[in-house]
Design an enzyme around this catalytic site. Sequence first.
Site: not given
Length: 383
Positions: A107, A195
């Site tokens: 992530y 993101e």
Amino acid sequence: MKLHEYQSKDLLAKYGVVVPGGKVATNAAEAKAIADEFGGKVVVKAQVLMGGRGKAGGVKLFEDSDSAAQFTQELIGKRLISIQNPDGMVVEKVLVAELVDIAEEYYLSVLLDRAEQKIVVMISKEGGMEIEQVAEENPDAIVKLYVDAAWGLDDYEVRDAVQRANIPAPAQRQMVAMIKGLVQVYLKEDADMVEINPVALTPEGKLLAADAKVSIDENALFRHPEYNETKDDAADHPIDGEASKLGIAYVNLGGDIGIMGNGAGLVMCSLDEVNRAGGNPANFLDVGGGANAERVKTCVNLVLMDKNVKGLLINIFGGITRCDEVAKGLLAAFAELDVTIPVVARIEGTAAAEGLKLLEGSQIIGAKSMQEAAQKVVELAYA
Ligand code: GDP
Ligand code: MN
């Protein structure tokens, strides 16, 4: 404003971030042609601006182009519903992307840490799932790297953060490069959020952005006419989309007391007062300067598109526009509208008394103070 995954990936690629190949399709034939370019091994992904598409059934992996085309056919026009977006969104296009063989998922994100007043890079080895869940269950698995907006990032800081996040040694260099690319996108493209979840590590040790979400600072959109068409898709609420077309500052807040006023600050105060009176604001709406009948009509209609609205509070300060003119505008507007819910108007400023007098006997209940107006509308709406 959120960008679609395909737009986000194009943007990231411009800054050297490695993304899987892929193209957008709006029908089965287009999807088949794209899938054939990748030998049929593709992932078909709904391009809707909501989280949790995978769980909502909007992401599927394929080994042959016919099945990919078939799935595209099923997906286009379908409403996807996720936990993050219970109202759901209708799929109009899909991304047909090269299938990536994924060994591990990480992530990465770049956003503004308001408390620290700094840009922050968040890195985690626990990718693929919701970052909120990681934050709750395993907060140590998230490494934060703060970026000095004036100084930028030094390579050693990024290397250190990547090591602290326990990214395996063979992937570290690629991870450092990816983070630097993301920060460049954030700084140079007016982004307020970037993101990648998941960052995919292939069994061969190649790192790619398998998903991407970029959000652009809405105050900078005037510099980005290329995103004009995305504005409608990006609206969090259908009425927000309608309002943006009309050029009205409206935000749906999910409650049941409709609110409109002239000036953002005045509307914010009205929200607080309604709250204080025990009401639940349905929306923010700034009517803008003046309050002519046409404008009022458009705004009231917009507020009433929300079927939850049980009462309407109008809060107008007449500074340049006299309050009797405002009252005339309101009366003219309501004469042409068919409003059945209670309406309370607080009008204050130049010629306020004359204005309130004009409202007497009409369906609009006049109030002198904001508090009085909020209490009245809440009382009548919830009666
Ligand atoms: P989201 O659910 O909206 O975040 O959509 P994602 O693009 O992140 O897809 C959801 C999940 O599908 C990812 O976490 C991956 O596990 C999986 N996925 C997406 N693309 C690929 C791919 O190319 N290959 C493989 N093996 N899995 C993928
Ligand atoms: Mn994702």
